[in-house]
Design a protein around this motif. Structure first.
Motif, PDB file in Angstrom:
ATOM      1  N   GLU A 289       5.729  -4.913  -7.776  1.00 54.64           N
ATOM      2  CA  GLU A 289       7.111  -4.216  -8.174  1.00 54.64           C
ATOM      3  C   GLU A 289       7.850  -3.957  -6.974  1.00 54.64           C
ATOM      4  O   GLU A 289       7.438  -3.218  -6.185  1.00 54.64           O
ATOM      5  CB  GLU A 289       6.684  -2.764  -9.001  1.00 54.64           C
ATOM      6  CG  GLU A 289       8.145  -2.280  -9.417  1.00 54.64           C
ATOM      7  CD  GLU A 289       7.869  -0.902 -10.181  1.00 54.64           C
ATOM      8  OE1 GLU A 289       8.884  -0.160 -10.232  1.00 54.64           O
ATOM      9  OE2 GLU A 289       6.687  -0.570 -10.552  1.00 54.64           O
ATOM     10  N   ILE A 290       8.933  -4.538  -7.085  1.00 53.84           N
ATOM     11  CA  ILE A 290       9.732  -4.586  -5.741  1.00 53.84           C
ATOM     12  C   ILE A 290      10.944  -3.517  -5.876  1.00 53.84           C
ATOM     13  O   ILE A 290      11.621  -3.607  -6.874  1.00 53.84           O
ATOM     14  CB  ILE A 290      10.427  -6.025  -5.512  1.00 53.84           C
ATOM     15  CG1 ILE A 290       9.453  -7.237  -5.501  1.00 53.84           C
ATOM     16  CG2 ILE A 290      11.165  -6.106  -4.301  1.00 53.84           C
ATOM     17  CD1 ILE A 290       8.463  -7.120  -4.480  1.00 53.84           C
ATOM     18  N   THR A 291      10.969  -2.833  -4.855  1.00 58.83           N
ATOM     19  CA  THR A 291      12.234  -1.846  -4.756  1.00 58.83           C
ATOM     20  C   THR A 291      12.883  -2.272  -3.393  1.00 58.83           C
ATOM     21  O   THR A 291      12.356  -2.231  -2.371  1.00 58.83           O
ATOM     22  CB  THR A 291      11.696  -0.414  -4.494  1.00 58.83           C
ATOM     23  OG1 THR A 291      11.040  -0.058  -5.646  1.00 58.83           O
ATOM     24  CG2 THR A 291      12.918   0.704  -4.452  1.00 58.83           C
ATOM     25  N   ARG A 292      14.084  -2.593  -3.362  1.00 60.21           N
ATOM     26  CA  ARG A 292      14.842  -3.052  -2.478  1.00 60.21           C
ATOM     27  C   ARG A 292      15.699  -2.156  -1.801  1.00 60.21           C
ATOM     28  O   ARG A 292      15.893  -0.902  -2.348  1.00 60.21           O
ATOM     29  CB  ARG A 292      15.784  -4.262  -2.758  1.00 60.21           C
ATOM     30  CG  ARG A 292      14.836  -5.502  -3.276  1.00 60.21           C
ATOM     31  CD  ARG A 292      15.792  -6.614  -3.748  1.00 60.21           C
ATOM     32  NE  ARG A 292      14.892  -7.764  -4.132  1.00 60.21           N
ATOM     33  CZ  ARG A 292      14.301  -8.039  -5.355  1.00 60.21           C
ATOM     34  NH1 ARG A 292      14.405  -6.839  -6.124  1.00 60.21           N
ATOM     35  NH2 ARG A 292      13.699  -9.126  -5.319  1.00 60.21           N
TER      36      ARG A 292
ATOM     37  N   SER B  79      -2.355   1.366  -9.170  1.00 62.45           N
ATOM     38  CA  SER B  79      -1.870   2.772  -9.356  1.00 62.45           C
ATOM     39  C   SER B  79      -3.098   3.791  -9.162  1.00 62.45           C
ATOM     40  O   SER B  79      -3.035   4.941  -9.395  1.00 62.45           O
ATOM     41  CB  SER B  79      -1.724   2.935 -10.999  1.00 62.45           C
ATOM     42  OG  SER B  79      -2.952   2.791 -11.593  1.00 62.45           O
ATOM     43  N   GLY B  80      -3.879   3.328  -7.920  1.00 61.35           N
ATOM     44  CA  GLY B  80      -4.862   4.157  -7.679  1.00 61.35           C
ATOM     45  C   GLY B  80      -4.445   5.239  -6.518  1.00 61.35           C
ATOM     46  O   GLY B  80      -3.223   5.218  -5.879  1.00 61.35           O
ATOM     47  N   PRO B  81      -5.331   6.384  -6.301  1.00 68.90           N
ATOM     48  CA  PRO B  81      -4.791   7.433  -5.627  1.00 68.90           C
ATOM     49  C   PRO B  81      -4.695   7.269  -4.163  1.00 68.90           C
ATOM     50  O   PRO B  81      -4.158   7.864  -3.189  1.00 68.90           O
ATOM     51  CB  PRO B  81      -5.821   8.541  -5.917  1.00 68.90           C
ATOM     52  CG  PRO B  81      -6.969   7.655  -6.193  1.00 68.90           C
ATOM     53  CD  PRO B  81      -6.381   6.599  -6.860  1.00 68.90           C
TER      54      PRO B  81
ATOM     55  N   GLU C  75      -5.962  -8.106  -5.238  1.00 67.42           N
ATOM     56  CA  GLU C  75      -7.237  -8.565  -5.884  1.00 67.42           C
ATOM     57  C   GLU C  75      -8.126  -7.529  -6.249  1.00 67.42           C
ATOM     58  O   GLU C  75      -9.198  -7.640  -7.353  1.00 67.42           O
ATOM     59  CB  GLU C  75      -7.877  -9.694  -5.096  1.00 67.42           C
ATOM     60  CG  GLU C  75      -7.198 -11.030  -4.897  1.00 67.42           C
ATOM     61  CD  GLU C  75      -6.833 -11.430  -6.289  1.00 67.42           C
ATOM     62  OE1 GLU C  75      -7.621 -12.065  -6.949  1.00 67.42           O
ATOM     63  OE2 GLU C  75      -5.741 -11.492  -6.648  1.00 67.42           O
ATOM     64  N   VAL C  76      -8.424  -6.294  -5.566  1.00 65.14           N
ATOM     65  CA  VAL C  76      -9.421  -5.473  -5.653  1.00 65.14           C
ATOM     66  C   VAL C  76      -8.741  -3.935  -5.795  1.00 65.14           C
ATOM     67  O   VAL C  76      -9.687  -2.927  -5.722  1.00 65.14           O
ATOM     68  CB  VAL C  76     -10.353  -5.275  -4.468  1.00 65.14           C
ATOM     69  CG1 VAL C  76     -11.063  -6.792  -4.043  1.00 65.14           C
ATOM     70  CG2 VAL C  76      -9.556  -5.055  -3.035  1.00 65.14           C
TER      71      VAL C  76
ATOM     72  N   LEU D  21      -6.722   1.788  -5.521  1.00 64.54           N
ATOM     73  CA  LEU D  21      -5.734   1.513  -4.608  1.00 64.54           C
ATOM     74  C   LEU D  21      -4.521   1.474  -5.489  1.00 64.54           C
ATOM     75  O   LEU D  21      -4.513   0.824  -6.293  1.00 64.54           O
ATOM     76  CB  LEU D  21      -5.822   0.176  -3.542  1.00 64.54           C
ATOM     77  CG  LEU D  21      -7.382   0.191  -2.933  1.00 64.54           C
ATOM     78  CD1 LEU D  21      -7.311  -1.195  -2.098  1.00 64.54           C
ATOM     79  CD2 LEU D  21      -7.682   1.236  -1.882  1.00 64.54           C
ATOM     80  N   THR D  22      -3.464   1.913  -4.420  1.00 67.07           N
ATOM     81  CA  THR D  22      -2.041   1.402  -4.879  1.00 67.07           C
ATOM     82  C   THR D  22      -1.687   0.684  -3.435  1.00 67.07           C
ATOM     83  O   THR D  22      -1.699   1.276  -2.331  1.00 67.07           O
ATOM     84  CB  THR D  22      -1.066   2.632  -5.089  1.00 67.07           C
ATOM     85  OG1 THR D  22      -1.443   3.083  -6.207  1.00 67.07           O
ATOM     86  CG2 THR D  22       0.281   1.995  -5.151  1.00 67.07           C
TER      87      THR D  22
END
Length: 401
Positions: free
Chosen positions: A55-58, A73-75, A112-113, A119-120
């Motif tokens: 998801e890109i935020t410019r 969406s990980g912490p 990939e992981v 992870l985020t």
């Protein structure tokens, strides 16, 4: 996911997409852009992660050539810094094309992981490192507020796991005098260029008394309009550096006195303008550095020993500001430039050569595997997450181990 599996998976992904990463490095190298004007490079750095579903935020932090690309969406929020600005006249002689491509490779591999490791993954496009302090501005704007740990890799003539840097500040000094004909009535003029000369002589004399680790260097950016006109305006651009920020502030005071001496001697008015945010010295996270060093060795590289790291010549980077706020690393990945170092034309040529292409791939593997090991080590994961929670709550406390 077993530890070995995740480590192997991120490395396999980088190697599989190595040709695309090298192509990205070459594309950025071929069209060098200066600070805050890296529009093409910024767009190129987003392409592969956008295709992967990030998801890109410019224009994050209010900077047109900054961006943030998030996946997962990980912490444990991992910020991967991509630089892509170039230098005037000598292009990517600091190899920021390599930085950007390695960062993209790291982000793609960690995606990939991400779900398995909680992870985020945040690829951060950070403009204006050479001049302008993009990361410092993004920090002030809150772009890093939710980031747990920040990583990046910078090319150089040798491999350095625990790279350090100098604190830095830059100023523009403007002297204002009065124009007059240089032959008919020079006595009616007030020579702003004389103020520059006196200031530079004072700075030259000051250098004998600089404390260890302090240094300064500058250029005359304007010295007059014509030889037969007494210059009514003259300007300097100076950088000041020191091993740590307190020493830098002491140096600034002494340098400002030299600038004032020029104005006093020539009878000019003057102004000093800070041209960019100050850069703090790097404070690399020691645990991450040790893992990074092991990864460099595993890749067949020879990082300098820790005792040598402490005496190597230093540059400056706004990544130092980031490492004062949260755990981070800024290792150097070696590029064979025939004995040249960064900011030389030979290094610019080497930054798109075979050794640089290997550095793109090795750098991404090194960073990705370092992050995986952080995510899979309960004690270290808890340490960096706890530090993030303290920052979020505004509580005091260091983040470095």
């Amino acid at each position: 996911m077993p530890a070995a599996t995740a480590l192997d998976d991120v490395e396999e992904l980088v190697r599989r997409r190595g040709d695309e990463l090298v192509e990205l490095s070459h594309a950025i190298h071929a069209e060098p852009e200066l600070a805050f004007d890296e529009h093409r490079s910024c767009a190129k750095a987003q392409t592969l992660v956008a295709e992967r579903g990030f998801e890109i935020t410019r224009a994050v932090g209010g900077l047109e050539t900054a961006f943030r690309a998030d996946y997962g969406s990980g912490p444990l929020v991992v910020g991967i810094c991509a630089e892509y600005d170039a230098l005037p006249e000598i292009g990517h002689a600091c190899g920021h094309n390599i930085i950007a491509a390695s960062a993209v490779g790291t982000a793609l591999a960690l995606a990939e992981v991400a779900d398995d490791l909680g992870l985020t993954v945040s690829l951060l496009g950070t403009p204006a490192e050479e001049s302008g302090g993009g990361k410092a501005l993004m920090l002030e704007a809150g772009t890093f507020d939710d980031v747990t740990v920040a990583v990046m890799v910078h090319p150089g003539p040798t491999d350095i796991a625990g790279a350090r840097s100098l604190a830095l500040s830059e100023v523009n000094v403007e002297y204002r005098g009065k124009e007059s004909h240089a032959a008919v009535a020079p006595y009616l003029g007030v020579n702003a260029a004389d103020a520059v000369t006196v200031a530079q002589v004072a700075i030259g004399l000051l250098r004998q008394q600089l404390a260890p680790g302090q240094m300064t260097h500058g250029i005359v950016t304007h010295g007059g309009e014509a030889v037969n006109i007494i210059p009514g305006r003259a300007t300097l651009h100076y950088a000041m550096r020191a091993i740590e920020s307190d020493s830098l502030r002491e140096l600034e005071g002494r340098m400002f006195a030299c600038f004032a001496a020029g104005a006093l001697a020539a009878g000019c008015e003057y102004d000093i303008d800070n041209s960019a945010p100050a850069y703090l010295e790097l404070k690399p996270d020691r645990w991450l550095v040790d893992v990074c060093r092991d990864e460099l060795r595993r890749l067949g590289r020879a990082p300098v020993p820790p005792d040598v790291e402490a005496v190597l010549p230093l540059g400056s980077t706004d990544m130092g500001n980031v490492t004062h706020l949260l755990p981070g690393i800024h290792p150097v990945i070696g590029v064979d430039a025939g004995g040249a170092t960064v900011h030389q034309r030979a290094f610019e040529a080497a930054a798109a050569g075979p050794s640089a292409d290997r550095a793109v791939v090795d750098g991404a593997i090194m960073l990705a595997r370092t992050v995986v090991q952080l995510a899979q080590n309960p004690d270290e994961r808890d340490r960096v997450l706890a530090a993030q929670q303290r920052r979020a709550s505004g509580a005091a406390g260091g983040t470095q181990s």
